[in-house]
Design a protein around this motif. Structure first.
Motif, mmCIF file in Angstrom:
data_model
loop_
_atom_site.group_PDB
_atom_site.id
_atom_site.type_symbol
_atom_site.label_atom_id
_atom_site.label_comp_id
_atom_site.label_asym_id
_atom_site.label_seq_id
_atom_site.Cartn_x
_atom_site.Cartn_y
_atom_site.Cartn_z
ATOM 1 N N LEU A 1 4.377 1.843 -0.914
ATOM 2 C CA LEU A 1 3.751 2.123 0.371
ATOM 3 C C LEU A 1 4.611 3.089 1.172
ATOM 4 O O LEU A 1 5.840 2.974 1.168
ATOM 5 C CB LEU A 1 3.575 0.829 1.182
ATOM 6 C CG LEU A 1 2.800 -0.296 0.501
ATOM 7 C CD1 LEU A 1 2.921 -1.571 1.303
ATOM 8 C CD2 LEU A 1 1.348 0.091 0.350
ATOM 9 N N ASN A 2 3.960 4.014 1.886
ATOM 10 C CA ASN A 2 4.723 4.900 2.759
ATOM 11 C C ASN A 2 4.929 4.224 4.118
ATOM 12 O O ASN A 2 4.531 3.077 4.308
ATOM 13 C CB ASN A 2 4.061 6.278 2.887
ATOM 14 C CG ASN A 2 2.712 6.233 3.580
ATOM 15 O OD1 ASN A 2 2.293 5.217 4.100
ATOM 16 N ND2 ASN A 2 2.036 7.365 3.574
ATOM 17 N N THR B 1 3.548 -1.871 -6.171
ATOM 18 C CA THR B 1 2.774 -1.094 -5.219
ATOM 19 C C THR B 1 3.762 -0.384 -4.307
ATOM 20 O O THR B 1 4.633 -1.025 -3.726
ATOM 21 C CB THR B 1 1.852 -1.998 -4.377
ATOM 22 O OG1 THR B 1 1.034 -2.770 -5.259
ATOM 23 C CG2 THR B 1 0.971 -1.183 -3.464
ATOM 24 N N SER C 1 3.495 4.527 6.916
ATOM 25 C CA SER C 1 2.278 4.145 7.634
ATOM 26 C C SER C 1 1.456 3.094 6.888
ATOM 27 O O SER C 1 0.376 2.723 7.329
ATOM 28 C CB SER C 1 1.428 5.379 7.917
ATOM 29 O OG SER C 1 1.023 5.991 6.717
ATOM 30 N N ARG D 1 0.238 3.349 3.740
ATOM 31 C CA ARG D 1 -0.678 3.923 2.750
ATOM 32 C C ARG D 1 -0.084 3.794 1.349
ATOM 33 O O ARG D 1 1.095 4.034 1.136
ATOM 34 C CB ARG D 1 -0.909 5.395 3.079
ATOM 35 C CG ARG D 1 -1.984 6.023 2.274
ATOM 36 C CD ARG D 1 -2.334 7.411 2.819
ATOM 37 N NE ARG D 1 -2.858 8.185 1.725
ATOM 38 C CZ ARG D 1 -2.243 9.196 1.153
ATOM 39 N NH1 ARG D 1 -1.078 9.597 1.592
ATOM 40 N NH2 ARG D 1 -2.786 9.827 0.149
ATOM 41 N N THR D 2 -0.912 3.404 0.391
ATOM 42 C CA THR D 2 -0.468 3.237 -0.989
ATOM 43 C C THR D 2 -0.263 4.597 -1.648
ATOM 44 O O THR D 2 -1.108 5.484 -1.541
ATOM 45 C CB THR D 2 -1.508 2.435 -1.793
ATOM 46 O OG1 THR D 2 -1.714 1.178 -1.154
ATOM 47 C CG2 THR D 2 -1.041 2.196 -3.217
ATOM 48 N N LEU D 3 0.874 4.722 -2.336
ATOM 49 C CA LEU D 3 1.191 5.954 -3.053
ATOM 50 C C LEU D 3 1.190 5.673 -4.551
ATOM 51 O O LEU D 3 1.587 4.600 -4.988
ATOM 52 C CB LEU D 3 2.558 6.484 -2.629
ATOM 53 C CG LEU D 3 2.708 6.806 -1.141
ATOM 54 C CD1 LEU D 3 4.149 7.137 -0.814
ATOM 55 C CD2 LEU D 3 1.807 7.968 -0.768
#
Length: 104
Positions: A54-55, A52, A57, A59-61
Motif C-alpha cells: 500500500l502507498n 499486499t 494514501s 492505494r494498493t500497488l
C-alpha cells in the motif's frame, strides 16, 4: 585536513533489524509505505503467503509474485515472535519499521 573530507559524506546506517529491513524494502519498493503479510491467502484453506503493498494514501500497488513471496518470507523470518499461524496477518510500516496486527 584534506579538501575531500566533505565530498563523501557518511551515510547513516539504520540500527536494529526492523529498521534495516524497512530501509532495504523501501529501496526495493520506492512508492510503498505499508506491506501487509498473511500466511493464508484469501482464496485458500492451506498456508499460502500473501502480500499486499500500500502507498501512503492506502492505494494498493502491484508487486510481482516472486518479489512479493520473497519479501513476505523476509518479514516473517524477521519477526518470528509475531504469532503468524494464529493471526490473520500483520502490517509492516516501512516508514516507522513497526509491525502491527491486521484487523480481521
Amino acid at each position: 585536513m584534506s579538501p575531500t573530507t566533505d565530498c563523501n559524506p557518511k551515510v547513516e546506517i539504520p540500527s536494529g533489524p526492523a529498521t534495516r529491513l524497512a530501509a532495504q524494502l523501501s529501496s526495493m519498493l520506492p512508492e510503498v509505505a505499508v506491506v501487509q503479510v498473511r500466511l493464508q491467502g484469501p482464496r485458500t484453506l492451506w498456508p499460502h503467503l500473501g502480500l499486499t503493498a500500500l502507498n501512503a494514501s492506502g492505494r494498493t500497488l502491484r508487486v510481482p509474485r516472486a518479489k512479493a513471496v520473497t519479501i513476505a518470507r523476509w518479514i516473517i523470518r524477521s519477526f518470528p515472535q509475531a504469532g503468524w499461524a494464529a493471526s490473520g496477518g500483520h502490517a509492516f510500516d516501512l516508514r516507522t519499521a513497526e509491525l502491527r496486527g491486521l484487523e480481521a
